[in-house]
Scaffold this active site. Structure first.
Site, mmCIF file in Angstrom:
data_model
loop_
_atom_site.group_PDB
_atom_site.id
_atom_site.type_symbol
_atom_site.label_atom_id
_atom_site.label_comp_id
_atom_site.label_asym_id
_atom_site.label_seq_id
_atom_site.Cartn_x
_atom_site.Cartn_y
_atom_site.Cartn_z
ATOM 1 C CG ASN A 154 -4.213 6.111 -8.965
ATOM 2 O OD1 ASN A 154 -3.703 6.342 -7.901
ATOM 3 N ND2 ASN A 154 -4.866 4.993 -9.208
ATOM 4 C CB SER A 231 4.130 0.043 -9.243
ATOM 5 O OG SER A 231 5.243 0.491 -8.829
ATOM 6 N N GLY A 235 6.467 -1.313 -4.030
ATOM 7 C CA GLY A 235 5.979 -1.760 -2.942
ATOM 8 C C GLY A 235 6.847 -2.834 -2.325
ATOM 9 C CD GLU A 251 -3.776 -1.699 0.488
ATOM 10 O OE1 GLU A 251 -4.049 -2.325 -0.520
ATOM 11 O OE2 GLU A 251 -4.057 -2.015 1.509
ATOM 12 C CB CYS A 285 -5.418 0.329 -7.892
ATOM 13 S SG CYS A 285 -6.796 0.955 -6.646
ATOM 14 C CD GLU A 465 -4.561 2.382 2.513
ATOM 15 O OE1 GLU A 465 -5.258 2.603 1.542
ATOM 16 O OE2 GLU A 465 -3.416 3.182 2.635
#
Ligand code: NAP
Length: 484
Positions: A154, A231, A235, A251, A285, A465
């Site tokens: 994305n 996802s 993850g 993330e 997200c 992050e």
């Protein structure tokens, strides 16, 4: 299908085909007859070669002066900016988002490289007071070694940039696997760093399915850290598979609420819902997915939201004036249509609710922006991440009730409150269980220079992050006791 370019892996300083020579096609989600490129269907052997190259390159890269590492990031940033318009068009073709947004994403990736090139140069250890005058105690911040970067489709350039830039500037070497549904933008980021003179083996780019290359990139003995965005299911699987000595930063997904309680705030809340919920076709997200509306203003809010939603222009991201592009993948289209069907059973459809299949939409993954009301709190569309242009409006009694509903979620990525009440703003920042708190702003969007991440199942409870915090993940601490 003529003139489809073939793109290669980049391993140990060479652009190379996968060992088997197999490739896969990257399709344009607005028109699947358009093959954007052919990419290497890499295998375990390719992934192993990339990890080995990164391990061999690590000692020299770690020793290289930080200023020399920074120069490479700065030159790569200039390259990305120079080509942002062309690369942005490619991003639109492979992922679907509007051209202006795609070009901005390359500009943002350049900003990220520049930010870390400068910021990391003043990020060091500490000295500690001691009772012993003949001793000096201080910490050294050192790179970890080989880092695996795995990114989603994305934001196919800005997300890898915010992982790769801090990893490299801190002295780590990288193996980068982009999403198979949008690998070209990640290749352009790699190309920028190659053009800027990154030494052999320091950055390796490997395309291929998660099943084929994932186990090596996650489980190889040399891998010291994994930074993953995608996802929650994937993850969690990667986090569990990583060894004790491998750091992870995951993330993941979200189910982001926007809260509006007062009639005076309806206009702004509608604008923020449209922008946060439908730009990128809902595939952010941090996208707004639930709107929690006070019962007494619900009718007025929904009337306005429905009118604005119905006026949105759906189409290819290449066309000017388009508000909502296609979904990025066939799988995402199926998921979103399934949720729409669930929503029709669980709630009341106000607008949208259909795939567009005629004329210019015949070969793309287009879905009308969709709004549901009367959504029960336990409905699937109120609780599960949809990742598409679908908004669930949930009624709430008051602020306390809204907070209860907002926090009753396995996710905690982003949340927004629309209000003019300054006291409520402060309460909200404290009460809400989300890593990104927005007040009178969309749930989407975050700065390059501020920390970003989620709570609960939206992130690993380890490292943020972006910003200075983004450097922490890529450094380990040694404490030195030096007698004089
Ligand atoms: P995904 O299916 O989890 O894939 C993400 C990346 O991981 C892809 O490169 C994928 O490879 C790879 N992958 C999947 N399973 C793996 C495994 N077991 N081992 C190694 N690699 C693996 O996610 P997506 O559909 O691309 O992205 C959408 C999701 O990302 C949403 O849930 C969204 O909320 C989340 N997201 C989160 C953030 C954030 O910052 N929190 C930002 C953006 C997106 P293949 O492409 O080859 O399958």
């Amino acid at each position: 299908m003529t003139n489809v370019p073939t793109f290669l892996n980049y391993i140990d300083g060479e652009w190379c085909a996968s060992r088997t020579g197999a490739t896969f096609d990257n399709l344009n989600p607005a028109d699947t007859r358009d093959v954007v490129g052919r990419f290497q269907a890499s295998t375990q052997a390719d992934a192993q070669a990339a990890v080995r190259a990164a391990a061999s390159a690590f000692p020299a890269w770690k020793r290289l002066a930080p200023g020399a590492r920074a120069k490479i990031l700065l030159d790569a940033a200039a390259y990305l900016e120079l080509h942002a318009a062309r690369f942005g068009e490619e991003l639109t073709r492979e992922e679907g988002k509007q051209k202006a947004l795609a070009t901005d994403e390359f500009v943002r990736a350049a900003q990220t490289l520049r930010y870390y090139a400068i910021e990391a140069q003043s990020y060091g250890g500490e000295t500690f007071p001691t009772d012993d005058p003949a001793m000096m105690v201080y910490t050294l911040r050192e790179p970890l070694g080989v880092v695996t970067v795995i990114s989603p489709w994305n934001f196919p350039v800005s997300i890898p940039a915010r992982k790769i830039a801090p990893a490299l500037i801190c002295g780590n070497t990288v193996v980068f696997k982009p999403a198979s549904d949008a690998p070209l933008s990640g290749l352009r980021l790699t190309e920028a760093l190659v053009e800027a003179g990154i030494p052999r083996g320091v950055l390796n780019f490997v395309t291929g399915s998660a099943g084929a290359v994932g186990p090596t990139l996650v489980g190889a003995r040399e891998v010291r850290a994994i930074s993953f965005t995608g996802s929650t299911a994937a993850g969690e699987q990667i986090h569990r598979a990583a060894s004790l000595s491998t750091r992870t930063q995951m993330e993941l997904g979200g189910k982001n609420p926007l809260i509006v309680l007062d009639a005076h705030d309806i206009e702004l809340a509608v604008e923020l819902t449209i922008k946060g919920g439908f730009s990128l076709a809902g595939q952010a997200c941090t996208g707004t997915s639930r709107v929690l509306v006070a019962r007494e203003i619900r009718a007025a809010f929904v009337e306005r939201l429905a009118a604005r939603t119905a006026a949105l222009v759906v189409g290819s991201g290449m066309q000017p004036g388009v508000d909502v592009g296609p979904l990025a993948t066939a799988g995402q289209l199926r998921t979103v249509l399934d949720y729409i069907e669930a929503g029709k059973r669980e709630a009341t459809l106000v607008c949208g609710g259909e795939q567009l299949t005629q004329g210019e939409f015949s070969y793309g993954y287009f879905v009308m922006p969709t709004v549901f009301v009367d959504v029960p709190r336990d409905a699937r569309i109120a609780r599960e991440e949809i990742f598409g242009p679908v908004i669930a409006v949930v009624d709430v009694d008051d602020y306390e009730d809204a907070i209860d509903v907002a926090n009753d979620s396995e996710y905690g990525l982003a949340a927004a409150l629309v209000t003019r009440d300054t006291q409520l703003m402060h309460r909200f920042a404290g009460d809400i269980e989300a890593g990104t708190v927005k007040i009178n702003r969309t749930t989407t969007g975050n700065l390059v220079n501020a920390p970003f991440g989620g709570l609960k199942r939206s992130s690993t409870a380890t490292f943020r992050e972006s910003g200075r915090d983004g450097l922490e993940f890529y450094l380990q601490t040694k404490t030195v006791y030096r007698g004089v």
